[in-house]
Design a protein around this motif. Structure first.
Motif, PDB file in Angstrom:
ATOM      1  N   TRP A 148       0.855  -1.183   0.000  1.00 23.02           N
ATOM      2  CA  TRP A 148       0.000   0.000   0.000  1.00 23.02           C
ATOM      3  C   TRP A 148       0.892   1.234   0.000  1.00 23.02           C
ATOM      4  O   TRP A 148       1.942   1.264   0.633  1.00 23.02           O
ATOM      5  N   LYS A 149       0.440   2.266  -0.707  1.00 21.64           N
ATOM      6  CA  LYS A 149       1.132   3.554  -0.655  1.00 21.64           C
ATOM      7  C   LYS A 149       0.943   4.169   0.716  1.00 21.64           C
ATOM      8  O   LYS A 149       0.018   3.823   1.466  1.00 21.64           O
ATOM      9  N   GLN A 150       1.805   5.137   1.041  1.00 23.66           N
ATOM     10  CA  GLN A 150       1.713   5.794   2.331  1.00 23.66           C
ATOM     11  C   GLN A 150       0.363   6.482   2.522  1.00 23.66           C
ATOM     12  O   GLN A 150      -0.117   6.635   3.641  1.00 23.66           O
ATOM     13  N   VAL A 151      -0.283   6.863   1.443  1.00 23.32           N
ATOM     14  CA  VAL A 151      -1.571   7.556   1.551  1.00 23.32           C
ATOM     15  C   VAL A 151      -2.737   6.583   1.664  1.00 23.32           C
ATOM     16  O   VAL A 151      -3.894   6.991   1.655  1.00 23.32           O
ATOM     17  N   GLY A 152      -2.463   5.287   1.755  1.00 26.40           N
ATOM     18  CA  GLY A 152      -3.507   4.300   1.986  1.00 26.40           C
ATOM     19  C   GLY A 152      -4.154   3.731   0.753  1.00 26.40           C
ATOM     20  O   GLY A 152      -5.293   3.262   0.810  1.00 26.40           O
ATOM     21  N   ILE A 171       1.675  -2.722   6.183  1.00 26.89           N
ATOM     22  CA  ILE A 171       1.044  -2.579   7.499  1.00 26.89           C
ATOM     23  C   ILE A 171      -0.429  -2.973   7.502  1.00 26.89           C
ATOM     24  O   ILE A 171      -0.900  -3.604   8.457  1.00 26.89           O
ATOM     25  N   PRO A 172      -1.209  -2.639   6.481  1.00 23.48           N
ATOM     26  CA  PRO A 172      -2.626  -3.007   6.535  1.00 23.48           C
ATOM     27  C   PRO A 172      -2.827  -4.509   6.772  1.00 23.48           C
ATOM     28  O   PRO A 172      -2.042  -5.335   6.315  1.00 23.48           O
ATOM     29  N   VAL A 173      -3.895  -4.829   7.495  1.00 24.49           N
ATOM     30  CA  VAL A 173      -4.200  -6.221   7.826  1.00 24.49           C
ATOM     31  C   VAL A 173      -4.286  -7.066   6.554  1.00 24.49           C
ATOM     32  O   VAL A 173      -4.849  -6.644   5.548  1.00 24.49           O
ATOM     33  N   ASP A 174      -3.706  -8.241   6.615  1.00 24.73           N
ATOM     34  CA  ASP A 174      -3.731  -9.226   5.526  1.00 24.73           C
ATOM     35  C   ASP A 174      -2.831  -8.867   4.349  1.00 24.73           C
ATOM     36  O   ASP A 174      -2.850  -9.564   3.330  1.00 24.73           O
ATOM     37  N   SER A 175      -2.027  -7.826   4.468  1.00 23.61           N
ATOM     38  CA  SER A 175      -1.129  -7.474   3.363  1.00 23.61           C
ATOM     39  C   SER A 175      -0.122  -8.580   3.067  1.00 23.61           C
ATOM     40  O   SER A 175       0.328  -8.730   1.929  1.00 23.61           O
ATOM     41  N   ASP A 211      18.903   1.248  13.936  1.00 20.85           N
ATOM     42  CA  ASP A 211      18.517   1.511  12.555  1.00 20.85           C
ATOM     43  C   ASP A 211      17.431   2.584  12.513  1.00 20.85           C
ATOM     44  O   ASP A 211      16.264   2.305  12.778  1.00 20.85           O
ATOM     45  N   PRO A 212      17.788   3.815  12.147  1.00 16.64           N
ATOM     46  CA  PRO A 212      16.777   4.876  12.093  1.00 16.64           C
ATOM     47  C   PRO A 212      15.926   4.834  10.827  1.00 16.64           C
ATOM     48  O   PRO A 212      14.906   5.516  10.740  1.00 16.64           O
ATOM     49  N   TYR A 213      16.320   4.044   9.855  1.00 22.84           N
ATOM     50  CA  TYR A 213      15.622   4.008   8.573  1.00 22.84           C
ATOM     51  C   TYR A 213      14.542   2.918   8.537  1.00 22.84           C
ATOM     52  O   TYR A 213      13.419   3.154   8.084  1.00 22.84           O
ATOM     53  N   THR A 214      14.883   1.729   8.978  1.00 19.72           N
ATOM     54  CA  THR A 214      13.904   0.640   9.094  1.00 19.72           C
ATOM     55  C   THR A 214      14.000   0.074  10.509  1.00 19.72           C
ATOM     56  O   THR A 214      14.594  -0.977  10.722  1.00 19.72           O
ATOM     57  N   PRO A 215      13.437   0.776  11.485  1.00 22.99           N
ATOM     58  CA  PRO A 215      13.549   0.373  12.893  1.00 22.99           C
ATOM     59  C   PRO A 215      12.779  -0.913  13.196  1.00 22.99           C
ATOM     60  O   PRO A 215      12.166  -1.526  12.312  1.00 22.99           O
ATOM     61  N   ALA A 216      12.770  -1.284  14.484  1.00 18.91           N
ATOM     62  CA  ALA A 216      12.299  -2.603  14.912  1.00 18.91           C
ATOM     63  C   ALA A 216      10.869  -2.909  14.507  1.00 18.91           C
ATOM     64  O   ALA A 216      10.525  -4.077  14.287  1.00 18.91           O
ATOM     65  N   TRP A 217      10.002  -1.900  14.410  1.00 15.51           N
ATOM     66  CA  TRP A 217       8.605  -2.187  14.087  1.00 15.51           C
ATOM     67  C   TRP A 217       8.447  -2.823  12.711  1.00 15.51           C
ATOM     68  O   TRP A 217       7.440  -3.497  12.431  1.00 15.51           O
ATOM     69  N   ASN A 218       9.437  -2.659  11.834  1.00 16.01           N
ATOM     70  CA  ASN A 218       9.381  -3.314  10.530  1.00 16.01           C
ATOM     71  C   ASN A 218       9.430  -4.830  10.673  1.00 16.01           C
ATOM     72  O   ASN A 218       8.787  -5.559   9.904  1.00 16.01           O
ATOM     73  N   ALA A 219      10.171  -5.312  11.648  1.00 16.88           N
ATOM     74  CA  ALA A 219      10.208  -6.752  11.913  1.00 16.88           C
ATOM     75  C   ALA A 219       8.846  -7.231  12.402  1.00 16.88           C
ATOM     76  O   ALA A 219       8.374  -8.311  12.025  1.00 16.88           O
ATOM     77  N   ASP A 220       8.198  -6.431  13.252  1.00 17.60           N
ATOM     78  CA  ASP A 220       6.867  -6.798  13.753  1.00 17.60           C
ATOM     79  C   ASP A 220       5.863  -6.927  12.609  1.00 17.60           C
ATOM     80  O   ASP A 220       4.999  -7.803  12.625  1.00 17.60           O
ATOM     81  N   VAL A 221       5.976  -6.042  11.617  1.00 14.62           N
ATOM     82  CA  VAL A 221       5.066  -6.098  10.468  1.00 14.62           C
ATOM     83  C   VAL A 221       5.186  -7.453   9.775  1.00 14.62           C
ATOM     84  O   VAL A 221       4.180  -8.079   9.410  1.00 14.62           O
ATOM     85  N   VAL A 222       6.420  -7.916   9.609  1.00 13.54           N
ATOM     86  CA  VAL A 222       6.635  -9.191   8.920  1.00 13.54           C
ATOM     87  C   VAL A 222       6.172 -10.357   9.786  1.00 13.54           C
ATOM     88  O   VAL A 222       5.389 -11.211   9.346  1.00 13.54           O
ATOM     89  N   VAL A 223       6.647 -10.404  11.020  1.00 17.40           N
ATOM     90  CA  VAL A 223       6.359 -11.547  11.892  1.00 17.40           C
ATOM     91  C   VAL A 223       4.862 -11.692  12.152  1.00 17.40           C
ATOM     92  O   VAL A 223       4.306 -12.798  12.127  1.00 17.40           O
ATOM     93  N   LYS A 224       4.198 -10.568  12.403  1.00 17.06           N
ATOM     94  CA  LYS A 224       2.768 -10.611  12.705  1.00 17.06           C
ATOM     95  C   LYS A 224       1.891 -10.648  11.458  1.00 17.06           C
ATOM     96  O   LYS A 224       0.701 -10.976  11.537  1.00 17.06           O
ATOM     97  N   GLY A 225       2.484 -10.326  10.310  1.00 23.09           N
ATOM     98  CA  GLY A 225       1.683 -10.252   9.092  1.00 23.09           C
ATOM     99  C   GLY A 225       1.588 -11.553   8.316  1.00 23.09           C
ATOM    100  O   GLY A 225       0.568 -11.810   7.664  1.00 23.09           O
TER     101      GLY A 225
END
Length: 249
Positions: A117-121, A146-150, A166-180
Motif C-alpha cells: 500500500w502507498k503511504q496515503v492508503g 502494514i494493513p491487515v492481511d497485506s 537503525d533509524p531508517y527501518t527500525p524494529a517495528w518493521n520486523a513486527d510487520v513481517v512476523v505478525k503479518g
C-alpha cells in the motif's frame, strides 16, 4: 574488487538460484561478500540494478511506479536467466530465493505474495512470482505492508535480519513481517547487536570510508569486516536448509 572469471565454463548443475535486490538508490555491487560466498558454495547468483532507483538514476525513487517495477525487475531477471543458453540449463527452477536489503526487502515481500500500500492508503498493484521459494530480508522496508492481511499470501520461509540501531527501518518493521505472515514459525528473526542500517552492505574500500558517506558508516564499535565474515555463511546455511528441505516435500 570482485574475484571472478567472466569467461569461465559453468560447472554441471543444476544449482539453486538467488537474486539479490539492492536498497533504495543503491547499487547491485554493494553485496559482493554475500554474492561471492553463495557462488563459491554452489549457487547461481544474479545482482540486477533496479531501473530508476539506483545510484546513477533515481528518477523513480519516490514514485508508485518504483513500487510496481521493482518486483517485475526480479521476475524478468529470473525469466532471462532461465532462458539463457549458458545458465538456463544449470538452474534448478524449484530452488529460487531472493535476498533483499532495505527497499530490496520490500521487493522480496511483494514478489512472494505481499500486497503493498502507498503511504496515503492506496493499494499498489504488483506482480507476484510463485517461483520464489525462500526470502532473506535484511532491514526490510516493510511499512508498505502494514494493513491487515497485506502479507497473508506470503508463505515461504524467511530469514529476517534486523539492525539494533537503525533509524531508517527500525524494529517495528520486523513486527510487520512476523505478525503479518500467516505462519510465524516460517520466520527466523535475528537482531544484529550494535549494527546499523548500512551494516548489511559489504565493507567499502578504505578510500571510500568517511563520515560524510553514510553507506560506509556503522554505529561506534561495530566491526563491519568481522560481521561480513559471518553474515554470508548464515545466509548460506538458511538457504541450504530451506531450499533443499522444500525440494524433498
Amino acid at each position: 574488487m570482485m574475484d571472478v572469471s567472466p569467461q569461465a565454463a559453468v560447472s554441471e548443475g543444476p544449482f539453486p538460484f538467488v537474486i539479490i535486490s539492492h536498497g533504495n538508490s543503491g547499487s547491485h555491487l554493494l553485496y559482493r561478500t554475500i554474492s561471492l560466498h553463495l557462488a563459491r558454495h554452489g549457487y547461481i547468483v544474479a545482482m540486477p540494478q533496479h531501473y530508476g532507483n539506483n545510484r546513477n538514476d533515481n528518477s523513480l525513487g519516490d514514485k508508485v511506479e518504483n513500487l510496481q517495477y521493482r518486483p517485475r525487475h526480479v521476475s524478468m531477471t529470473i525469466d532471462a536467466l532461465l532462458a539463457n543458453e549458458t545458465f538456463g540449463k544449470q538452474i534448478d527452477s524449484d530452488k529460487i530465493a531472493v535476498v533483499g536489503h532495505s527497499f530490496g526487502g520490500y521487493t522480496a515481500l511483494a514478489l512472494a505474495g505481499g500486497e503493498p500500500w502507498k503511504q496515503v492508503g492506496q493499494p499498489v498493484a504488483v506482480q507476484h512470482d510463485s517461483r520464489i521459494k525462500a526470502l532473506v530480508l535484511m532491514a526490510p522496508a516493510a511499512g508498505y505492508f502494514i494493513p491487515v492481511d497485506s502479507l497473508a499470501k506470503v508463505t515461504v520461509p524467511i530469514l529476517l535480519l534486523m539492525a539494533e540501531h537503525d533509524p531508517y527501518t527500525p524494529a517495528w518493521n520486523a513486527d510487520v513481517v512476523v505478525k503479518g505472515v500467516p505462519d510465524q514459525s516460517q520466520v527466523t528473526l535475528r537482531v544484529i547487536e550494535n549494527a546499523g542500517h548500512f551494516s548489511f552492505i559489504s565493507p567499502f574500500p578504505p578510500a571510500m570510508q568517511n563520515p560524510g558517506f553514510l553507506p560506509s558508516t556503522d554505529p561506534a564499535g561495530f566491526d563491519r569486516e568481522q560481521f561480513h565474515n559471518q553474515l554470508p555463511a548464515e545466509i548460506l546455511r538458511f538457504l541450504n536448509n530451506k531450499l533443499w528441505r522444500l525440494a524433498l516435500k
